[in-house]
Scaffold this active site. Structure first.
Site, PDB file in Angstrom:
ATOM      1  N   CYS B  86       0.191  55.242  10.033  1.00 52.07           N
ATOM      2  CA  CYS B  86      -1.152  54.634  10.600  1.00 52.07           C
ATOM      3  C   CYS B  86      -0.990  53.061  10.817  1.00 52.07           C
ATOM      4  CB  CYS B  86      -2.075  54.653   9.015  1.00 52.07           C
ATOM      5  SG  CYS B  86      -3.913  54.289   9.587  1.00 52.07           S
ATOM      6  N   HIS B 203      -2.152  60.485   7.439  1.00 56.60           N
ATOM      7  CA  HIS B 203      -1.617  59.942   6.368  1.00 56.60           C
ATOM      8  C   HIS B 203      -1.029  61.351   5.613  1.00 56.60           C
ATOM      9  CE1 HIS B 203      -3.014  55.836   6.037  1.00 56.60           C
ATOM     10  NE2 HIS B 203      -4.087  56.440   6.821  1.00 56.60           N
ATOM     11  N   GLU B 205       0.950  61.313   3.133  1.00 52.56           N
ATOM     12  CA  GLU B 205       1.396  60.890   1.544  1.00 52.56           C
ATOM     13  C   GLU B 205      -0.333  61.337   1.043  1.00 52.56           C
ATOM     14  OE1 GLU B 205       0.413  58.748   4.097  1.00 52.56           O
ATOM     15  OE2 GLU B 205      -0.543  56.880   3.486  1.00 52.56           O
TER      16      GLU B 205
END
Lengths: 80, 236
Positions: B86, B203, B205
């Site tokens: 990002c 994302h 994660e």
């Protein structure tokens, strides 16, 4: 001295913000509005006394930070 | 294996990244403040998401000139693996470690929702946990994720296999409807030409635990852990 820097999107790079501004102008009834492109305007006060040196320094600033030359062009004016 | 996460003023996904890395790597990453000028000896450097420096001037532009980024650049050039997510992707593009630029979303809206990504190749140190063509579901949360490069650069990226992931429909089809932000050729992530640097807007994660709503990003971290361990073993 003062540097006045215009940073604009390169031609061929889509500008959705400029396009939205163009649509807004049309919806306000402004006729004959063609392509709208938006950019940035930056003023920098400089201690330089030589316009040539000032321009060279500001162009270096544009290359390193003020513009992303992948997508943007810049134009420098030196005054004072 | 050890990872380092670079933290800027305005980073806000560094703790999500820390949890994801810790779960897959088996040890907590080192958090490195942007004013540092040196990095510990690590196997992976992560530039996390957020709004470094308030996105002033351009997203990632100020962070790219932080003191620590000189060291990140030097390590990347020495072959250390670097992942930018990002805002981290924006920073890596601004430093010149990755080609292209991230522009304002074509819709002009901030987009925060799950997307599907197609894995374009599985033979890199980042994607070994997937098969080529796998579709992962992960969230995006960005205003400036519209990937742009000139046609010659895009052709080169495709020719060299540097497109990492593309926005796709759930079945893997690349369609305009599945492209959330107007990215050229639906590109969501790219590699550098040595394949040791990956930048991506979504994302992974935030899709590494069932509590987060999905595990679509988990193979990325497990795959990195496996590949980096193997590389370390080969070097030792």
């Amino acid at each position: 001295m003062k540097a006045k820097v215009h940073v604009t999107l390169k031609s061929g790079v889509l500008d959705p913000q400029g396009k939205a501004v163009g649509h807004a102008l049309a919806s306000l009834g402004f006729d004959g509005v063609g392509d709208v492109r938006q950019g940035k305007y930056i003023e920098i006060d400089l201690n330089d006394t030589d316009a040539g040196t000032a321009r060279a320094r500001v162009e270096d600033m544009c290359q390193k930070l003020l513009a992303n030359t992948v997508i943007e062009n810049y134009h420098v004016d030196i005054e004072g | 294996m050890t990872a380092a996460i670079i933290v800027f003023p305005g980073s806000n996904r560094e703790r999500d990244m820390r949890l994801a890395l810790e779960a897959s790597f088996g040890r907590a990453p080192v958090m490195v403040w942007h004013r540092e000028t040196a990095l510990p000896d690590v196997d992976l450097i992560v530039v996390p998401g957020g709004f470094s420096y308030g996105d002033y001037l351009r997203s990632g532009a100020m962070a790219a000139h932080s003191p620590i980024m000189r060291e990140v650049k030097a390590r990347a050039e020495a072959g250390v693996h670097v992942l930018g997510v990002c805002n981290g992707f924006q920073v890596l593009c601004e430093t010149g470690l990755l080609p292209g630029a991230l522009m304002r979303n074509a819709s002009l809206k901030f987009i925060c929702r799950d997307v599907h990504l197609r894995v374009e190749r599985a033979d890199t140190a980042f994607t070994g946990g997937y098969q080529k063509g796998d579709v992962m579901r992960v969230p995006v949360a960005h205003h400036d994720g519209n990937y742009f490069a000139d046609t010659a650069t895009l052709d080169r990226l495709e020719g060299e296999g540097q497109v990492a992931v593309r926005y796709c429909a759930p079945d893997g089809a690349i369609t305009d409807a599945a492209n959330p932000n107007g990215s050229q050729r639906s590109i969501a992530g790219v590699y550098n030409d040595r394949f040791n640097v990956l930048g991506m807007m979504p994302h992974p994660e935030d899709a590494t635990h069932a509590l987060l709503g999905g595990l679509g990003g988990k193979p990325l971290f497990d795959g990195m852990a496996g590949a980096l361990k193997e590389l370390k073993g080969a070097a030792a």
